[in-house]
Design a protein around this motif. Sequence first.
Motif, PDB file in Angstrom:
ATOM      1  N   UNK A  53       0.726  -1.184  -0.072  1.00 51.60           N
ATOM      2  CA  UNK A  53       0.279   0.072  -0.115  1.00 51.60           C
ATOM      3  C   UNK A  53       0.968   1.142   0.076  1.00 51.60           C
ATOM      4  N   UNK A  54       0.723   2.070  -0.881  1.00 53.05           N
ATOM      5  CA  UNK A  54       1.512   3.484  -1.030  1.00 53.05           C
ATOM      6  C   UNK A  54       0.769   4.215  -0.051  1.00 53.05           C
ATOM      7  N   UNK A  55       1.551   4.864   0.973  1.00 57.82           N
ATOM      8  CA  UNK A  55       1.201   5.726   1.978  1.00 57.82           C
ATOM      9  C   UNK A  55       1.592   7.028   1.717  1.00 57.82           C
ATOM     10  N   UNK A  65       7.490   2.767 -13.020  1.00 65.02           N
ATOM     11  CA  UNK A  65       6.288   3.073 -12.832  1.00 65.02           C
ATOM     12  C   UNK A  65       5.631   2.470 -11.680  1.00 65.02           C
ATOM     13  N   UNK A  66       4.322   3.058 -11.713  1.00 62.97           N
ATOM     14  CA  UNK A  66       3.454   2.327 -10.541  1.00 62.97           C
ATOM     15  C   UNK A  66       2.017   2.317 -10.856  1.00 62.97           C
ATOM     16  N   UNK A  67       1.306   1.706  -9.946  1.00 66.44           N
ATOM     17  CA  UNK A  67      -0.161   1.638 -10.039  1.00 66.44           C
ATOM     18  C   UNK A  67      -0.802   1.579  -8.609  1.00 66.44           C
ATOM     19  N   UNK A  68      -1.975   2.055  -8.447  1.00 68.73           N
ATOM     20  CA  UNK A  68      -2.379   2.282  -7.083  1.00 68.73           C
ATOM     21  C   UNK A  68      -3.979   2.247  -7.473  1.00 68.73           C
ATOM     22  N   UNK A  69      -4.902   1.475  -6.344  1.00 66.90           N
ATOM     23  CA  UNK A  69      -6.160   1.571  -6.557  1.00 66.90           C
ATOM     24  C   UNK A  69      -6.800   2.171  -5.555  1.00 66.90           C
ATOM     25  N   UNK A  70      -5.999   3.052  -4.584  1.00 67.05           N
ATOM     26  CA  UNK A  70      -6.722   3.965  -3.813  1.00 67.05           C
ATOM     27  C   UNK A  70      -6.520   5.555  -4.082  1.00 67.05           C
TER      28      UNK A  70
END
Length: 334
Positions: free
Chosen positions: A34-36, A62-67
């Motif tokens: 989880x990216x905080x 690169x990155x991805x987040x569902x938040x």
Amino acid sequence: MLSRTLLCLAVCGASSAALADTVWLKNGDRLTGDITVFDGGKLMLQTSYGGSVPIDMKQVKTLESSHELLVKQGKYDEQKAKTIKAADDGKITLENGENKTVDIASVQQIIRPKPVITDLVWKGNIDAALDFKRADTDTDDYNIAFKTTARSGRWRHTATGEYNRETQQEVTTTDNFTLDYAVDRFITDKWFWDGRLNYNRDHIEDLQRQRIVGTGPGYQFWDDELGAFSLIGLVNRTDYEYRDGSLDNFMSASVRWDYNRFLIGKTVEFFTEGELGKPLSGAANYSLTSDVGLRYKVTEWASLNLKMEKDQVSGSDNGDLNTTRYTAGLGLTW
């Protein structure tokens, strides 16, 4: 029946994995969690296998987040992204109705936006410092301080306290404690009304008791994952009691501040709080109580701290008070 059970477990496992944020590194590694927060060049990824992992953003492909995340590209250029999708090397795609692909190098901060109203948020810290010196003059120095804040709906409660004691050759040279309680009622997202009680007790100095009851408006400039800053204007009823039995009772006006800021991926915290007051008639010219310091997070809950405290009363009929104290020690944070 067994195959159905295995299928359900596989679907649940895939769904859990899909909900995790993913970071792709330039060396080919892929990390999930989880990216905080991203600040100070460090992206903090909360993982189940290694706790909070700091990642150098220069190494991120690169990155991805569902938040939902707040992405800042400049001082005044920020937007909420419902989700972040992976893109070409060195880029990410922000999705919030309209897709926008940006360079990772242009991103200055990524934080989780806080809702205006939360059911219950409780946080706090305890800092302790001990110093024992054995020489021609033996010295024992103790300091413990705590601060805790609880917010529910539009109400916020804050309690702080501190105890100091120092002895030299078995003679006590410092012995005092402070207790403070404040309750805030938020009128808008930023404006709130504050009421507080404060009690100081000193067994050594001439000014042995201070009692303050105050109320007034406050403004919360920000309160997010990287820190908070608020100012409060107060009208106070102040009582001073001196060791010789004399009293000072007067009304005063004061400005109170409370500021903290996390740096270097939330591993270092700078904080300062205090109050500057002026009597409305007679008595002292002004009074100042302030703390300033740093905390370095060793683990998720443990920290090292360094703090300077200053208490000053100027122009009192019973003489001035001017004390400065430096402490270093260990702390707990929740």
